[in-house]
Design a protein around this motif. Structure first.
Motif, PDB file in Angstrom:
ATOM      1  N   THR A 213      -9.207  20.737  10.390  1.00 16.53           N
ATOM      2  CA  THR A 213      -7.873  20.706   9.943  1.00 16.53           C
ATOM      3  C   THR A 213      -7.668  21.121   8.449  1.00 16.53           C
ATOM      4  OG1 THR A 213      -7.901  18.466   9.350  1.00 16.53           O
ATOM      5  CG2 THR A 213      -7.704  18.886  11.642  1.00 16.53           C
ATOM      6  N   PRO A 214      -6.778  21.430   8.096  1.00 15.89           N
ATOM      7  CA  PRO A 214      -6.286  21.908   6.668  1.00 15.89           C
ATOM      8  C   PRO A 214      -6.714  20.670   5.586  1.00 15.89           C
ATOM      9  CG  PRO A 214      -4.732  22.766   7.987  1.00 15.89           C
ATOM     10  CD  PRO A 214      -5.472  21.669   8.910  1.00 15.89           C
ATOM     11  N   PHE A 215      -6.476  19.461   6.350  1.00 18.32           N
ATOM     12  CA  PHE A 215      -6.507  18.434   5.791  1.00 18.32           C
ATOM     13  C   PHE A 215      -8.080  17.937   5.087  1.00 18.32           C
ATOM     14  CE2 PHE A 215      -5.719  14.117   4.280  1.00 18.32           C
ATOM     15  CZ  PHE A 215      -6.418  13.218   4.544  1.00 18.32           C
ATOM     16  N   SER A 216      -8.912  18.161   6.272  1.00 18.92           N
ATOM     17  CA  SER A 216     -10.250  18.081   6.075  1.00 18.92           C
ATOM     18  C   SER A 216     -10.786  18.940   5.104  1.00 18.92           C
ATOM     19  CB  SER A 216     -10.913  17.911   7.364  1.00 18.92           C
ATOM     20  OG  SER A 216     -10.834  19.295   7.981  1.00 18.92           O
ATOM     21  N   HIS A 217     -10.331  20.180   5.310  1.00 18.84           N
ATOM     22  CA  HIS A 217     -10.876  21.386   4.172  1.00 18.84           C
ATOM     23  C   HIS A 217     -10.335  20.834   2.881  1.00 18.84           C
ATOM     24  CE1 HIS A 217     -11.320  24.863   7.150  1.00 18.84           C
ATOM     25  NE2 HIS A 217     -12.025  23.911   7.530  1.00 18.84           N
ATOM     26  N   PHE A 218      -9.059  20.149   2.767  1.00 12.79           N
ATOM     27  CA  PHE A 218      -8.774  19.832   1.325  1.00 12.79           C
ATOM     28  C   PHE A 218      -9.632  18.826   0.869  1.00 12.79           C
ATOM     29  CE2 PHE A 218      -5.901  19.049  -1.915  1.00 12.79           C
ATOM     30  CZ  PHE A 218      -5.857  17.715  -2.104  1.00 12.79           C
TER      31      PHE A 218
ATOM     32  N   GLU B 269     -12.505  17.933   1.557  1.00 10.84           N
ATOM     33  CA  GLU B 269     -14.113  18.589   1.208  1.00 10.84           C
ATOM     34  C   GLU B 269     -14.060  19.243   0.131  1.00 10.84           C
ATOM     35  OE1 GLU B 269     -15.379  19.552   5.797  1.00 10.84           O
ATOM     36  OE2 GLU B 269     -16.379  20.596   4.129  1.00 10.84           O
ATOM     37  N   LYS B 270     -13.200  20.074  -0.278  1.00 12.17           N
ATOM     38  CA  LYS B 270     -13.152  20.751  -1.788  1.00 12.17           C
ATOM     39  C   LYS B 270     -12.944  20.015  -2.546  1.00 12.17           C
ATOM     40  CE  LYS B 270     -10.540  24.479  -0.579  1.00 12.17           C
ATOM     41  NZ  LYS B 270      -9.823  25.621  -0.618  1.00 12.17           N
ATOM     42  N   ASN B 271     -11.987  19.136  -2.537  1.00 14.60           N
ATOM     43  CA  ASN B 271     -11.639  18.277  -3.942  1.00 14.60           C
ATOM     44  C   ASN B 271     -12.461  16.960  -3.780  1.00 14.60           C
ATOM     45  OD1 ASN B 271      -9.988  20.305  -4.764  1.00 14.60           O
ATOM     46  ND2 ASN B 271      -8.624  19.651  -3.220  1.00 14.60           N
ATOM     47  N   SER B 272     -13.508  16.706  -2.913  1.00 14.94           N
ATOM     48  CA  SER B 272     -13.884  15.517  -2.469  1.00 14.94           C
ATOM     49  C   SER B 272     -14.337  14.405  -3.844  1.00 14.94           C
ATOM     50  CB  SER B 272     -15.228  15.450  -1.654  1.00 14.94           C
ATOM     51  OG  SER B 272     -16.231  16.271  -2.323  1.00 14.94           O
ATOM     52  N   SER B 273     -14.818  15.280  -4.706  1.00 16.15           N
ATOM     53  CA  SER B 273     -15.276  14.335  -6.066  1.00 16.15           C
ATOM     54  C   SER B 273     -14.347  13.990  -6.731  1.00 16.15           C
ATOM     55  CB  SER B 273     -16.528  15.256  -6.827  1.00 16.15           C
ATOM     56  OG  SER B 273     -16.024  16.526  -6.916  1.00 16.15           O
TER      57      SER B 273
ATOM     58  N   ILE C 267     -11.194  13.483  -5.716  1.00 17.25           N
ATOM     59  CA  ILE C 267     -10.517  12.492  -5.049  1.00 17.25           C
ATOM     60  C   ILE C 267     -11.324  11.029  -5.092  1.00 17.25           C
ATOM     61  CG2 ILE C 267      -9.748  11.847  -2.922  1.00 17.25           C
ATOM     62  CD1 ILE C 267      -9.271  14.528  -2.046  1.00 17.25           C
ATOM     63  N   LEU C 268     -12.389  11.261  -5.022  1.00 19.48           N
ATOM     64  CA  LEU C 268     -13.209   9.894  -4.998  1.00 19.48           C
ATOM     65  C   LEU C 268     -13.192   8.939  -6.374  1.00 19.48           C
ATOM     66  CD1 LEU C 268     -16.387  10.640  -2.802  1.00 19.48           C
ATOM     67  CD2 LEU C 268     -14.997   8.645  -2.790  1.00 19.48           C
ATOM     68  N   ILE C 269     -13.199   9.922  -7.232  1.00 23.12           N
ATOM     69  CA  ILE C 269     -13.220   9.386  -8.644  1.00 23.12           C
ATOM     70  C   ILE C 269     -11.923   8.859  -9.014  1.00 23.12           C
ATOM     71  CG2 ILE C 269     -13.558   9.790 -11.265  1.00 23.12           C
ATOM     72  CD1 ILE C 269     -15.644  11.808 -10.503  1.00 23.12           C
ATOM     73  N   SER C 270     -10.974   9.653  -8.824  1.00 23.73           N
ATOM     74  CA  SER C 270      -9.640   9.021  -9.091  1.00 23.73           C
ATOM     75  C   SER C 270      -9.157   7.789  -8.303  1.00 23.73           C
ATOM     76  CB  SER C 270      -8.366  10.090  -8.732  1.00 23.73           C
ATOM     77  OG  SER C 270      -8.813  10.860  -7.559  1.00 23.73           O
ATOM     78  N   MET C 271      -9.520   7.810  -6.826  1.00 27.58           N
ATOM     79  CA  MET C 271      -9.562   6.647  -6.177  1.00 27.58           C
ATOM     80  C   MET C 271     -10.142   5.435  -6.864  1.00 27.58           C
ATOM     81  SD  MET C 271      -8.901   7.636  -2.230  1.00 27.58           S
ATOM     82  CE  MET C 271      -8.269   6.014  -1.956  1.00 27.58           C
ATOM     83  N   PHE C 272     -11.303   5.603  -7.055  1.00 24.56           N
ATOM     84  CA  PHE C 272     -12.381   4.734  -7.771  1.00 24.56           C
ATOM     85  C   PHE C 272     -11.590   4.083  -8.920  1.00 24.56           C
ATOM     86  CE2 PHE C 272     -15.765   2.049  -8.208  1.00 24.56           C
ATOM     87  CZ  PHE C 272     -16.338   2.187  -9.817  1.00 24.56           C
ATOM     88  N   ILE C 273     -10.973   4.829  -9.870  1.00 25.99           N
ATOM     89  CA  ILE C 273     -10.393   4.429 -11.003  1.00 25.99           C
ATOM     90  C   ILE C 273      -9.032   3.711 -10.802  1.00 25.99           C
ATOM     91  CG2 ILE C 273      -9.290   5.039 -13.308  1.00 25.99           C
ATOM     92  CD1 ILE C 273     -11.142   7.255 -13.332  1.00 25.99           C
TER      93      ILE C 273
END
Lengths: 258, 770
Positions: free
Chosen positions: B433-438, B440-444, B446-452
């Motif tokens: 899905t477009p969501f999963s592609h998004f 995957e591409k920005n995974s790092s 997204i992870l960092i911002s969620m962590f902060i």
């Protein structure tokens, strides 16, 4: 090392092995000796105890609460039903392939890497190497090397079974136990796996349970015929099929019952 | 000689059929009510001694009965039409002779009687359909079943619309954004403000906190039950978890207020912890207790459902039990576990009585969880009684109810989306899905911002609750633990890790058992001295005396609830399982029931209050309470009946149809009987729940002080009820004995129902072995 000491001995040996499921006795006084680097087949009609015996070799019967065992099972000279035996090590050394392919719902890579990871191999380079080697040994590498990170559930039945074989090989066992590995597969996949078994016996010992007599004849060096929980006859495959000593064996081989 | 019956093609849903179904249903209802009305008139005129009218109505009655009889037993369609025409002519002639108009025929009936007729007609309809086989024409059956199934969709839409309707005036009276985004809620002292943010804040914070506390323990217990415990221990621990689930929320609130809150204030004599135990933190603990059984059972189901072959495959490679659990079993069950957590979350957000009693009820926005807060549900329960009908306060409260409903429904919806997403990732093709592609591409990133983000939010809470120094120390401790894990734990042997993990799990199980034991023992030993024959058979005198009418009231409520929920729930389940193929329609119907299931009990109470008590002007009445409770347990009845029907093997149905039986005959004679115990279990579980719920009867049926009329003499009288009584006793200055005694009686009553249900379930499980 134990392996060297028993290089000329039997890799698996049972001594008056009896097994009960609750009050029903499933194995009676089994005395069997498995030769190293050979393929041993266990044949017999349904319900005779072949799979039960196989599962004794890696103590997978422990999972069944009502199961009781008397007698001994020796792996490289040591009794595996001894209180002090290391189950984890035993299972590592006796890999098992099941009747219905059971790859984990993970990627192909993760399926094969699972075994080494549980035994503390972490480095990606090492894991990559192990994955490639075992998939090649299982004759699956050519077909999947471009999609290692896709789900294993997307493979065909035959491919899944070869994946399970690769998974079993990934922890470098001495013995590979196969419980009717081809019964859920089509003839072509079956052929591929039978070829694989032939190649595997150079480096591993294989014990295969099969209800397909012809397969046993094609693939194995030694065969044991079981009936109603007893080991009726155990000898070289050629002898069992061409000149069985026991009348029961002959009746089964010739198809009088089964 | 066997008659051949015309078989309808009932498997395809054709929209035009709905018209004929509606028609048939209307005719059926009208006929039954006509029968009732004529009968009532007959009695009326007979009592009055009016011979002429009596005879006329008697003739009406006879003709109607003869007509029905002929209609049922004559099979040819053409003849049926003849009879109907004949009857209509005959009836019209007779009717003109009475010189009454249609409406006058219903005149002797008071509104109450009319309602009674409707209720009776409703029950008779179901009785007819289910019992009298000749009447059970497949078309009629399907209409009744279909409308039972559609009932949920109709009801939930109606509730939603009604709520929004009652809430809408707040937009003009106070302003939409002022309401939704306002940061001050002041409903007593002018200047009055109705800003919802403090309440939404309190609800979300307390619910999240409760879930954070509950999830590790619930998961550990679930893993324990499913994978670690030997069979005998499983048999012991599972019922204890179900027992915790069965404790009514008002009893847990009672425990919270009288025991937990003082404990938080002064855990040990002389040693003070919180200045006032009533706080968001107390709410979190209570919610954790309430969410625990939900999360545990659903998660345990998910973990048990993981195929055994995966476990064997893992063990065969030489993995330890714990490695198998953590690396194969739990990841495989993750979608079910997520569903469990989300369900728990929904439960926590919708919980009313328990949180209201321990949270302190001050509508402020704060990060300090040791301070009191006021959740949406608490606000509704406390302030609804004071708000005058039609005032801005009234509309604001309904606005809150609407917000609550939207939040809970949103969470339910979210859970479905997340679980579908998870299921896809293990299908043949990877997620596309477009969501999963998004992602995957920005995974790092997204992870960092969620962590902060998480770090920041946690900091805010910690520093407000403990002080900045406290927050820093907590972070340092967490950092130390992470370092310790990497350096020490990761390098341990697999066996040692298993030992460590198992100890943690056992600790969690121990905590759960401790909580259950603590709650039950406190109530048991506190209430036992109060129990005596006098207590159980006398009427209350002010805040003293006995609770006899209270017990009776609860029983009356429960009977009505079952009479309402069972026919509809069972019919709807039969329709969904036996008649309708899975498709868009069943999805809509199921969504309707799921939404009903996710609706918080206080919202039901509010709806019942606004619609039955105020709008229909029934006043606080037994009937209003019964229908409200009935709506609430409808999804439970549906679900358990569905399970029971599905457990009957398909081969049994095929065997019956192969003999030439109609579908309905098959259902009635071959499918329903073995499914009956399951249906019965569902009914009793529903009863248990209805007996213990407070919020739905808070404003609809229950009263606390009604001397002289303690036991209602009609459906429209108010009633005493155990949960409500307990709630009021904790508020008023009642003796400790009385309070604990009432709590104990309620607990025992509910426990009895659950026990009966379990016994029936086990007994029939042994008898029916497919």
């Amino acid at each position: 090392m134990e392996k060297d000491l028993h290089k000329n001995g039997y890799v698996i040996e049972t001594h008056d092995l009896n097994l009960w499921y609750g009050s029903k006795q499933a194995l009676m006084d089994i005395n069997i000796k498995i030769q190293r680097n050979k393929v041993t087949a266990l044949i017999g009609p349904s319900g005779c105890g072949k799979s039960t015996l196989l599962r004794c070799f890696n103590r997978l019967n422990d999972l069944i609460p009502e199961c009781k065992i008397t007698g001994e099972v020796f792996f490289n000279g040591k009794n595996i039903y001894n209180g002090s035996s290391d189950i984890v090590n035993i299972r590592k050394n006796n890999g098992m392939v099941f009747q219905k392919p059971n790859p984990f719902p993970k990627s192909i890579y993760e399926n094969v890497a699972y075994g080494p990871q549980t035994h503390m191999i972490r480095k990606k380079k090492e894991l990559d190497k192990i994955v490639e080697t075992t998939l090649k040994k299982a004759a699956l590498w050519e077909e999947v090397n471009d999609r290692l990170h896709e789900s294993a559930l997307g493979l065909s039945g035959g491919q899944q079974q070869r994946l399970c074989i690769a998974r079993a090989l990934s922890v470098e066992p001495e013995v590979i136990l196969m419980d009717e590995p081809c019964s859920a597969l089509d003839p072509i996949a079956t052929g591929k796996i039978e070829n694989l078994i032939n190649e595997l016996k150079e480096n591993y010992t294989v014990v295969i349970v099969t209800h397909n007599m012809q397969q046993a004849a094609r693939v194995s060096d030694y065969a044991g015929f079981m009936y109603l929980g007893k080991l009726i006859e155990f000898d070289e495959t050629l002898k069992i099929f061409e000149n069985p000593s026991n009348e029961l064996t002959e009746n089964y081989i010739t198809g009088r019952f089964g | 000689m066997l008659e051949t019956r015309k078989l309808y093609n009932l498997d395809k849903f054709e929209p035009y059929q709905v018209v004929s179904w509606i028609g048939i249903l209307i005719v059926a209802i009208v006929t039954v009510n006509l029968l009732n009305a004529i009968f009532i008139n007959l009695i009326y005129f007979f009592e009055q001694g009016n011979v002429e009218q009596s005879i006329i109505y008697l003739v009406f009655l006879l003709i109607l009965v003869i007509y029905l009889f002929l209609y049922i037993y004559i099979n040819q369609f053409v003849k049926k039409i003849y009879i109907s025409v004949l009857f209509t002519i005959f009836f019209s002639i007779l009717f003109s002779l009475t010189k009454n108009s249609i409406t006058e025929m219903f005149l002797p009936l008071s509104f109450e009687t009319f309602v009674y007729i409707l209720v009776l007609g409703f029950l008779l309809l179901f009785l007819f359909v289910f019992i009298v086989e000749k009447v059970a024409n497949e078309r009629i059956i399907i209409s009744v079943l279909f409308f039972s199934a559609a009932f949920a969709v109709i009801v939930i839409s109606f509730i939603l619309l009604f709520l929004i309707g009652e809430a809408f005036p707040i937009v003009e009276q106070f302003g939409f954004f002022n309401f939704l985004l306002g940061v001050r809620w002041e409903s007593e002292n002018p200047p009055l403000e109705y800003g919802a943010i403090p309440l939404i804040w309190a609800t979300m914070v307390t619910a999240f906190g409760g879930i954070i506390i509950s999830v590790p323990i619930s998961l550990a217990v679930a893993i324990f039950i499913a994978e670690i415990a030997p069979y005998r221990v499983q048999l012991l621990v599972k019922p204890i978890v179900e027992l915790l689930a069965g404790i009514p929320s008002v009893v847990i609130g009672f425990f919270g207020l009288l025991i937990l809150v003082p404990f938080l204030q002064e855990p040990l004599p002389g040693f003070y912890f919180l200045p006032s135990g009533s706080s968001s933190f107390a709410g979190m603990l209570i919610l954790a207790i309430m969410a625990l059984p939900t999360i545990t059972s659903v998660a345990e189901d998910a973990i048990s459902a993981v195929p055994r072959s995966y476990k064997e495959g893992s063990l065969a490679v030489g993995a330890t039990n714990w490695q198998t659990i953590s690396r194969v079993t739990v990841p495989t069950a993750i979608s079910g576990i997520t569903a469990a957590i989300i369900l728990g979350m929904g439960r926590a957000i919708g919980e009313t009585m328990a949180v209201m009693m321990v949270m302190g009820n001050t509508p402020i926005i704060t990060f300090n969880i040791f301070e009191g807060m006021q959740a949406i549900t608490g606000t509704l329960a406390v302030e609804m009684a004071e708000a005058g009908f039609g005032t801005t306060h009234y509309h604001a409260l309904f606005g809150l109810a609407a917000i609550l409903l939207v939040i809970t429904l949103g969470i339910n919806f979210l859970s479905v989306v997340i679980i579908d997403h998870m299921k896809i990732s293990y299908r043949k093709k990877p997620n596309d899905t477009p969501f999963s592609h998004f992602m995957e591409k920005n995974s790092s990133i997204i992870l960092i911002s969620m962590f902060i983000l998480t770090l920041g939010i946690v900091w805010l809470f910690l520093s407000a609750t403990l002080s900045p120094i406290g927050a820093i120390s907590v972070y340092m401790i967490i950092g130390l633990i992470i370092v310790a894990k990497r350096k020490i734990y990761d390098n341990l042997q697999a066996k040692t890790k298993q030992y460590f993990a198992y100890s943690l799990i056992m600790f969690a199980v121990f905590i759960m058992l401790l909580v259950v034991f603590w709650v039950i023992s406190q109530i048991f030993f506190g209430g036992l001295p109060a129990i005596s024959l006098d207590f159980l058979t006398n009427n209350p005198v002010g805040t003293k005396g006995g609770i006899f009418p209270v017990i009776i009231g609860t029983i009356l409520l429960v009977i009505g609830t079952i009479l309402f929920a069972m026919p509809i729930g069972v019919s709807a389940a039969i329709y969904l399982v036996e008649y309708q193929k899975e498709g868009r329609l069943t999805k809509i119907i199921r969504t309707g029931f799921d939404l009903l299931n996710g609706t918080p009990s206080i919202v039901y109470g509010l709806f019942g209050y606004a619609f039955f008590v105020l709008y229909l002007n029934w006043g606080i009445s037994l009937l209003a309470g019964q229908i409200t409770l009935g709506l609430m347990i409808l999804p439970t009845v549906l679900r358990t009946t569905e399970e029971a029907l599905k457990s009957v093997p398909q081969t049994v149905r095929e065997g019956s149809l192969a003999l030439g039986a109609t579908k309905w005959q098959t259902i009635r004679r071959v499918v329903l009987p073995p499914a009956f115990p399951g249906v019965l279990t569902g009914a009793i579980l529903g009863i248990g729940r209805a007996a213990g719920e407070t919020a739905p009867i808070l404003f609809t049926a229950a009263v606390f002080f009604n001397p002289g009329n303690e036991i209602p003499s009609s459906l429209f009288d108010p009633v005493y009820a155990l949960p409500y009584h307990l709630y009021q006793l904790t508020a008023y200055a009642a003796t400790k004995q009385l309070r604990y005694g009432t709590a104990l009686v309620l607990l025992v009553l509910v426990a009895m129902f659950y026990l009966i249900a379990i016994i029936i379930r086990n007994y029939y499980r042994k008898r029916i072995q497919w």
